[in-house]
Write a protein that holds these residues in place. Structure first.
Motif, PDB file in Angstrom:
ATOM      1  N   ASP A  49     -16.392   1.730   0.958  1.00 38.03           N
ATOM      2  CA  ASP A  49     -16.269   0.310   1.315  1.00 38.03           C
ATOM      3  C   ASP A  49     -17.325  -0.076   2.351  1.00 38.03           C
ATOM      4  OD1 ASP A  49     -14.149   0.055  -0.386  1.00 38.03           O
ATOM      5  OD2 ASP A  49     -12.610   0.102   1.169  1.00 38.03           O
ATOM      6  N   ALA A  50     -17.556  -1.402   2.449  1.00 39.56           N
ATOM      7  CA  ALA A  50     -18.578  -1.891   3.373  1.00 39.56           C
ATOM      8  C   ALA A  50     -18.069  -1.905   4.816  1.00 39.56           C
ATOM      9  CB  ALA A  50     -19.015  -3.293   2.959  1.00 39.56           C
ATOM     10  N   THR A  51     -16.762  -2.061   4.994  1.00 42.05           N
ATOM     11  CA  THR A  51     -16.166  -2.074   6.343  1.00 42.05           C
ATOM     12  C   THR A  51     -14.781  -1.434   6.249  1.00 42.05           C
ATOM     13  OG1 THR A  51     -15.032  -4.163   5.986  1.00 42.05           O
ATOM     14  CG2 THR A  51     -17.240  -4.303   6.955  1.00 42.05           C
ATOM     15  N   LEU A  52     -14.207  -1.206   7.427  1.00 39.62           N
ATOM     16  CA  LEU A  52     -12.859  -0.629   7.483  1.00 39.62           C
ATOM     17  C   LEU A  52     -11.816  -1.599   6.915  1.00 39.62           C
ATOM     18  CD1 LEU A  52     -12.227   2.124   8.713  1.00 39.62           C
ATOM     19  CD2 LEU A  52     -11.581   0.973  10.828  1.00 39.62           C
ATOM     20  N   GLY A  53     -12.084  -2.901   7.065  1.00 38.48           N
ATOM     21  CA  GLY A  53     -11.094  -3.896   6.626  1.00 38.48           C
ATOM     22  C   GLY A  53     -11.436  -4.507   5.285  1.00 38.48           C
ATOM     23  N   ALA A  54     -12.310  -3.838   4.506  1.00 37.49           N
ATOM     24  CA  ALA A  54     -12.802  -4.446   3.268  1.00 37.49           C
ATOM     25  C   ALA A  54     -11.692  -4.736   2.261  1.00 37.49           C
ATOM     26  CB  ALA A  54     -13.854  -3.558   2.627  1.00 37.49           C
ATOM     27  N   ARG A  55     -10.640  -3.928   2.256  1.00 33.51           N
ATOM     28  CA  ARG A  55      -9.532  -4.251   1.344  1.00 33.51           C
ATOM     29  C   ARG A  55      -8.227  -4.147   2.108  1.00 33.51           C
ATOM     30  NH1 ARG A  55     -10.359   0.232  -3.073  1.00 33.51           N
ATOM     31  NH2 ARG A  55     -12.420   0.401  -2.153  1.00 33.51           N
ATOM     32  N   ASP A  56      -7.234  -4.859   1.599  1.00 32.85           N
ATOM     33  CA  ASP A  56      -5.976  -4.950   2.326  1.00 32.85           C
ATOM     34  C   ASP A  56      -5.212  -3.626   2.268  1.00 32.85           C
ATOM     35  OD1 ASP A  56      -3.811  -5.926   3.697  1.00 32.85           O
ATOM     36  OD2 ASP A  56      -2.798  -6.568   1.874  1.00 32.85           O
ATOM     37  N   ARG A  57      -4.997  -3.022   3.427  1.00 34.28           N
ATOM     38  CA  ARG A  57      -4.137  -1.831   3.473  1.00 34.28           C
ATOM     39  C   ARG A  57      -3.009  -2.145   4.444  1.00 34.28           C
ATOM     40  NH1 ARG A  57      -8.338   2.928   2.039  1.00 34.28           N
ATOM     41  NH2 ARG A  57     -10.147   1.602   1.969  1.00 34.28           N
ATOM     42  N   GLY A  58      -2.518  -3.359   4.292  1.00 36.20           N
ATOM     43  CA  GLY A  58      -1.588  -3.885   5.283  1.00 36.20           C
ATOM     44  C   GLY A  58      -0.139  -3.569   5.019  1.00 36.20           C
ATOM     45  N   HIS A  59       0.161  -2.406   4.436  1.00 36.06           N
ATOM     46  CA  HIS A  59       1.583  -2.123   4.288  1.00 36.06           C
ATOM     47  C   HIS A  59       2.071  -1.216   5.404  1.00 36.06           C
ATOM     48  CE1 HIS A  59      -0.717   0.578   1.548  1.00 36.06           C
ATOM     49  NE2 HIS A  59      -0.087   1.487   2.265  1.00 36.06           N
ATOM     50  N   ARG A  60       3.381  -1.116   5.517  1.00 33.76           N
ATOM     51  CA  ARG A  60       3.914  -0.257   6.576  1.00 33.76           C
ATOM     52  C   ARG A  60       3.920   1.192   6.080  1.00 33.76           C
ATOM     53  NH1 ARG A  60       6.877   2.520   4.298  1.00 33.76           N
ATOM     54  NH2 ARG A  60       9.119   2.546   4.071  1.00 33.76           N
ATOM     55  N   LEU A  61       3.689   2.089   7.011  1.00 34.55           N
ATOM     56  CA  LEU A  61       3.692   3.511   6.692  1.00 34.55           C
ATOM     57  C   LEU A  61       4.693   4.204   7.609  1.00 34.55           C
ATOM     58  CD1 LEU A  61      -0.157   4.113   6.537  1.00 34.55           C
ATOM     59  CD2 LEU A  61       1.404   4.229   4.587  1.00 34.55           C
ATOM     60  N   ARG A  62       5.544   4.994   7.014  1.00 33.25           N
ATOM     61  CA  ARG A  62       6.504   5.744   7.832  1.00 33.25           C
ATOM     62  C   ARG A  62       5.919   7.125   8.096  1.00 33.25           C
ATOM     63  NH1 ARG A  62      11.155   8.876   6.322  1.00 33.25           N
ATOM     64  NH2 ARG A  62      11.084   8.127   4.168  1.00 33.25           N
ATOM     65  N   ILE A  63       5.954   7.541   9.363  1.00 39.03           N
ATOM     66  CA  ILE A  63       5.441   8.870   9.722  1.00 39.03           C
ATOM     67  C   ILE A  63       6.618   9.687  10.238  1.00 39.03           C
ATOM     68  CG2 ILE A  63       3.624  10.145  10.894  1.00 39.03           C
ATOM     69  CD1 ILE A  63       2.269   7.587  11.634  1.00 39.03           C
ATOM     70  N   ASP A  64       6.936  10.761   9.543  1.00 35.99           N
ATOM     71  CA  ASP A  64       8.078  11.573   9.956  1.00 35.99           C
ATOM     72  C   ASP A  64       7.653  12.550  11.061  1.00 35.99           C
ATOM     73  OD1 ASP A  64       6.767  13.657   8.748  1.00 35.99           O
ATOM     74  OD2 ASP A  64       8.182  13.902   7.091  1.00 35.99           O
ATOM     75  N   ALA A  65       8.587  13.421  11.458  1.00 33.05           N
ATOM     76  CA  ALA A  65       8.316  14.317  12.591  1.00 33.05           C
ATOM     77  C   ALA A  65       7.128  15.239  12.286  1.00 33.05           C
ATOM     78  CB  ALA A  65       9.567  15.131  12.901  1.00 33.05           C
ATOM     79  N   ALA A  66       7.053  15.758  11.054  1.00 35.08           N
ATOM     80  CA  ALA A  66       5.951  16.666  10.707  1.00 35.08           C
ATOM     81  C   ALA A  66       4.611  15.930  10.772  1.00 35.08           C
ATOM     82  CB  ALA A  66       6.167  17.238   9.306  1.00 35.08           C
ATOM     83  N   GLY A  67       4.597  14.685  10.300  1.00 37.36           N
ATOM     84  CA  GLY A  67       3.366  13.893  10.328  1.00 37.36           C
ATOM     85  C   GLY A  67       2.929  13.605  11.763  1.00 37.36           C
ATOM     86  N   GLN A  68       3.895  13.308  12.618  1.00 30.38           N
ATOM     87  CA  GLN A  68       3.549  13.037  14.029  1.00 30.38           C
ATOM     88  C   GLN A  68       3.008  14.298  14.703  1.00 30.38           C
ATOM     89  OE1 GLN A  68       6.927  11.078  16.022  1.00 30.38           O
ATOM     90  NE2 GLN A  68       7.464  10.304  14.007  1.00 30.38           N
ATOM     91  N   ASP A  69       3.598  15.465  14.373  1.00 29.53           N
ATOM     92  CA  ASP A  69       3.105  16.718  14.963  1.00 29.53           C
ATOM     93  C   ASP A  69       1.671  16.993  14.497  1.00 29.53           C
ATOM     94  OD1 ASP A  69       5.520  16.965  16.170  1.00 29.53           O
ATOM     95  OD2 ASP A  69       6.308  18.515  14.843  1.00 29.53           O
ATOM     96  N   ALA A  70       1.424  16.732  13.196  1.00 26.67           N
ATOM     97  CA  ALA A  70       0.074  16.965  12.663  1.00 26.67           C
ATOM     98  C   ALA A  70      -0.933  16.036  13.349  1.00 26.67           C
ATOM     99  CB  ALA A  70       0.074  16.736  11.149  1.00 26.67           C
ATOM    100  N   LEU A  71      -0.527  14.790  13.508  1.00 24.61           N
ATOM    101  CA  LEU A  71      -1.400  13.815  14.165  1.00 24.61           C
ATOM    102  C   LEU A  71      -1.734  14.281  15.586  1.00 24.61           C
ATOM    103  CD1 LEU A  71      -2.513  11.005  13.432  1.00 24.61           C
ATOM    104  CD2 LEU A  71      -0.474  10.011  14.486  1.00 24.61           C
ATOM    105  N   ALA A  72      -0.726  14.801  16.283  1.00 24.99           N
ATOM    106  CA  ALA A  72      -0.929  15.254  17.667  1.00 24.99           C
ATOM    107  C   ALA A  72      -1.899  16.431  17.729  1.00 24.99           C
ATOM    108  CB  ALA A  72       0.417  15.652  18.281  1.00 24.99           C
ATOM    109  N   ARG A  73      -1.997  17.198  16.630  1.00 22.86           N
ATOM    110  CA  ARG A  73      -2.939  18.321  16.618  1.00 22.86           C
ATOM    111  C   ARG A  73      -4.369  17.833  16.372  1.00 22.86           C
ATOM    112  NH1 ARG A  73      -0.234  21.612  12.051  1.00 22.86           N
ATOM    113  NH2 ARG A  73      -2.101  22.884  12.079  1.00 22.86           N
ATOM    114  N   CYS A  74      -4.521  16.611  15.919  1.00 26.83           N
ATOM    115  CA  CYS A  74      -5.858  16.120  15.525  1.00 26.83           C
ATOM    116  C   CYS A  74      -6.470  15.126  16.502  1.00 26.83           C
ATOM    117  CB  CYS A  74      -5.783  15.446  14.152  1.00 26.83           C
ATOM    118  SG  CYS A  74      -5.371  16.571  12.813  1.00 26.83           S
ATOM    119  N   VAL A  75      -5.668  14.211  17.031  1.00 24.95           N
ATOM    120  CA  VAL A  75      -6.284  13.081  17.748  1.00 24.95           C
ATOM    121  C   VAL A  75      -6.124  13.237  19.255  1.00 24.95           C
ATOM    122  CG1 VAL A  75      -5.811  11.547  15.789  1.00 24.95           C
ATOM    123  CG2 VAL A  75      -4.255  11.549  17.702  1.00 24.95           C
TER     124      VAL A  75
END
Ligand SMILES: Cc1cc2nc3c(=O)[nH]c(=O)nc-3n(C[C@H](O)[C@H](O)[C@H](O)COP(=O)(O)OP(=O)(O)OC[C@H]3O[C@@H](n4cnc5c(N)ncnc54)[C@H](O)[C@@H]3O)c2cc1C
Length: 406
Positions: A49-75
């Motif tokens: 895509d040309a930009t980060l907002g080039a297409r609508d990704r405006g839905h809600r995403l649920r992040i469970d405990a495993a996803g939050q732990d993975a995120l904490a290992r990355c960011v």
């Protein structure tokens, strides 16, 4: 990790030293990019895509405990904190009802996870999450670069893009979503299976008038509506402060777009049951289909759907991609929907992509300490396959239950 020089070929702009290239700026690719930046592995991320907002990704995403732990290992911790502060404040955990708002039981897998006695899952806005994950990566991201093919040799891997550029590096990670060009080449013949299910999703702004019509029970948080042969899910996305203000307080350099509070909804079932065997071509057609589906529902539930703007709704055919085939490559691997795909209905696709990113970055860091890149890529692929097969299996079981109920 051996660092090789990325060379400039066929009109490339040349991006300097790069250990690995990532293809795809979805949540999985961006999360891996954050982890690589943190561990000092050079990389470039290519996004079609040309930009980060080039297409609508405006839905809600649920992040469970495993996803939050993975995120904490990355960011980094400030971005992690911002993700949590921009999550919805609405009460977590689904309330199962029928279409007349009477409580019912529904055996759904991948239910909301807990830590201690409290629900652990958080709901975030998809585009906000991408904007946060892209923060600090400006020098690493190349937009307008759609990968068309790659070539692997003993010396490295060369990626070629639709804009005529080509880049050579040490590794290539295909994080390019369900239609992955990298997978097409790495695993020819492995294609997502059509499950016969579909998901219609949309949102309705949570204005005071809409909240009054929708009523206090649905405004409390999440509702799962067990309808005749299909399932509806409604989540209120209600934020503690305007998004740009939260970013300014926590990560002043991070630019995030304001998001009005909204109800996110999704209807999942067989295409026949939802009336979308032929994908609706216009918002008006989709509006007619949704009106028909909710026509006998309680007025408070109906208001969630009928007060929205059909131009913001979408129909997603539900595909399933089993990551059960091994591949032969010393330099190319896959991550996220590019290698495992499942119904959005019970929210595991992105979580699985986050876990992939955390595992792959860990393996690449170990390779950097001399444990052997090829062995580490293989170790990543084995762990990823096991985890993702479990996730696809659980979601497929829900799909079969829906198909049986239709
Ligand atoms: C309505 C809906 C609700 C959902 N809810 C949840 C949820 O609650 N929880 C959950 O865990 N999951 C959910 N999911 C699933 C989740 O969104 C996906 O699993 C997740 O986004 C996958 O991330 P990804 O980075 O692997 O792929 P993607 O998000 O698809 O990103 C791929 C990126 O690669 C780019 N790209 C594609 N091809 C190329 C190319 N050739 N060259 C360069 N770039 C390319 C694309 O533009 C895109 O930016 C939902 C999905 C939908 C549709």
């Amino acid at each position: 990790m051996v660092i090789e020089t990325a060379s400039q070929i066929s009109g490339s702009t040349g991006y300097g030293d790069a250990e690995g290239y990532l293809v795809g700026g979805g949540i999985g690719g961006l999360c891996l990019a954050q982890a690589l930046k943190r561990t000092g592995v050079p990389f470039v991320l290519f996004e079609q895509d040309a930009t980060l907002g080039a297409r609508d990704r405006g839905h809600r995403l649920r992040i469970d405990a495993a996803g939050q732990d993975a995120l904490a290992r990355c960011v980094p911790v400030d971005l992690l904190y911002l993700v949590h502060r921009t999550a919805s404040l609405a009460e977590p955990g689904p309330w199962f009802v029928d279409s007349r708002l009477r409580p019912v039981q529904w055996p759904i897998s991948g239910g909301w996870t807990t830590r201690g006695n409290a629900v652990a899952d958080i709901c975030v806005h998809g585009q906000t999450m991408r904007e946060i994950l892209a923060s600090g990566l400006e020098e690493h991201i190349r937009f307008d670069h759609a990968l068309i093919e790659y070539e692997e040799s003993a010396e490295g891997v060369t990626a070629r893009f639709a804009n005529g550029h080509g880049e050579r590096g040490t590794l290539l990670v295909g994080a390019d979503g369900i239609g992955s060009a990298v997978r097409r080449q790495l695993l020819p013949g492995v294609v997502p299976e059509d499950t016969g299910l579909a998901c219609i999703n949309g949102r309705t702004t949570a204005t005071i008038a809409n909240c009054r019509a929708i009523g206090p029970e649905i405004c409390a948080g999440s509702a799962a509506v067990v309808a005749d042969g299909f399932l509806g899910v409604i989540d209120l996305m209600f934020f503690r402060d305007p998004m740009p203000r939260l970013a300014a307080q926590i990560v002043p350099d991070c630019r995030i777009t304001d998001v009005p509070e909204y109800f996110h909804w999704a209807l999942t079932g067989t295409r026949a049951c939802l009336g979308v065997e032929t994908l609706p071509g216009t918002p008006r057609e989709l509006d007619g289909i949704v009106r028909q589906l909710v026509r006998d529902w309680d007025p408070a539930l109906q208001a969630v759907f009928l007060r929205g703007d059909p131009a913001e709704w979408a129909v997603h055919p539900v595909c399933s991609l089993w990551p059960d085939r091994a591949w032969q490559s010393q330099r190319v691997t896959l991550l996220g929907d590019a290698i495992h795909a499942m119904s959005p209905a019970n929210g595991s696709g992105m979580v699985t992509a986050l876990c992939d990113a955390a595992d792959l970055s860990g393996c690449l860091a170990r390779a950097g300490r001399g444990e052997g890149r090829v062995a580490m890529l293989e170790a990543y692929a084995v762990t990823m396959r096991e985890r993702a097969i479990d996730a696809v299996r659980a979601v497929s079981a829900d799909g079969s239950r829906l198909a049986a109920a239709a």
